[in-house]
Design an enzyme around this catalytic site. Structure first.
Site, PDB file in Angstrom:
ATOM      1  CD  GLU A 176      -2.757   1.300   2.361  1.00  0.00           C
ATOM      2  OE1 GLU A 176      -3.656   2.243   2.486  1.00  0.00           O
ATOM      3  OE2 GLU A 176      -2.568   0.560   3.438  1.00  0.00           O
ATOM      4  CE  LYS A 213      -6.622   0.269   1.656  1.00  0.00           C
ATOM      5  NZ  LYS A 213      -7.216  -0.331   3.122  1.00  0.00           N
TER       6      LYS A 213
END
Length: 299
Positions: A176, A213
């Site tokens: 992420e 992400k």
């Protein structure tokens, strides 16, 4: 090796991933968003007890199940807690929801337009514990504020270094590197990030798969090459400060990306509502996010 039944679900089923992993400094904000004033707790233990009750209420709702929610990202304390007499990861999977764990320890100070993850010397023991708890994958967050090529390269290198450690424990990492949606250089940062991630994906050993992400891109379709990459299990999107309505509208413009929302999922929930109203509000949020994850529109 990852749990194969969970892997099949994450890879091919329709749905989205709920982010229930607020921790540390973000927990008071989450509780205030849930309707608390801030004077209901006087210690960290009391605060974390309240947020655990909030999360258990969410995952216990009959509308929160594997039909539309593929997975849930947990804070470490939540992973170690119980829900309705079962360990939380076991309880989630009994409802068809794949459990993930947030493993980063927060952000370092900004340098070169980015914030790397803080050092995490105990990561190995945490990953071993997660395996014992039945966790499928992990999530680790960095933040990009500017389109600084050197800074973005550092973020991605650190993310994939941690990801390799996660993979070595038989878990699937959610990488992420969040782009700040308020950045004046957001579109350029998206493109630099995409290209840097592609370089690292191409170096992954055959058979290794990661998840990504990412912030919803400024320009729809920017991350299409990541969605198609053979080493990417799934690309999920964070809401990044957007309201649910805005996040869903922008997500729907990006084929192949599904949601992994936190605030946008929980924004209408309050601790003092009746169970019927709570289930209704949560169900409406789940339906809206599921639709944006599965029914795409032209940009």
């Amino acid at each position: 090796m990852p749990n194969q039944e969970m892997l099949t679900k994450v890879k091919s089923a329709n749905g989205f991933i709920a982010a229930l992993d607020q921790s540390g400094g973000s927990t008071p904000g989450a509780l205030k968003g849930y309707g608390y004033k801030g004077d209901e707790w006087s210690s960290d233990d009391e605060m974390y007890d309240l947020v655990h009750k909030m999360r258990v209420r969410i995952i216990s709702s009959p509308v929160f199940n594997g039909d539309k929610v593929l997975g849930a990202i947990l804070f470490e304390r939540t992973m170690d807690g119980d829900a309705n007499g079962k360990p939380v990861p076991e309880y989630l999977w009994s409802k068809g929801v794949v459990p993930f764990l947030k493993i980063d320890k927060g952000l370092a100070d900004e340098a070169n337009g980015v914030q790397l993850m803080k050092p995490n010397p105990d990561l190995g023991s945490l990953l071993e514990h997660a395996v014992r708890k039945g966790i499928f994958g992990t999530k680790e967050r960095s933040v990009i504020h500017l389109a600084n090529a050197a800074g973005i390269a550092d973020v991605v290198a650190q993310q994939f270094e941690v990801g390799a450690q996660v993979l070595s424990h038989g878990l699937v990492p959610i990488i992420e590197p969040e782009v700040n949606i308020k950045s004046a250089e957001r579109a350029a940062a998206d493109e630099l990030l995409r290209d840097e991630i592609l370089r690292h994906l191409d170096r992954l050993p055959e058979g290794s798969e990661v998840m990504l992400k990412l912030s919803i891109p400024a320009n729809p379709g920017t991350f299409d090459a990541l969605v198609r990459h053979p080493r990417v299990l799934r690309v999920v999107a964070l809401s990044g400060g957007f309201s649910r309505t805005d996040a869903c509208r922008e997500l729907a413009k990006n084929p192949g990306m599904i949601a992994s929302f936190s605030r946008a999922l929980l924004e209408d929930l309050r601790h003092d509502t009746s169970e019927a109203d709570f289930d209704r509000d949560l169900g409406e949020a789940i339906d809206e996010i599921y639709e944006a994850s599965t029914e795409k529109v032209a940009a």
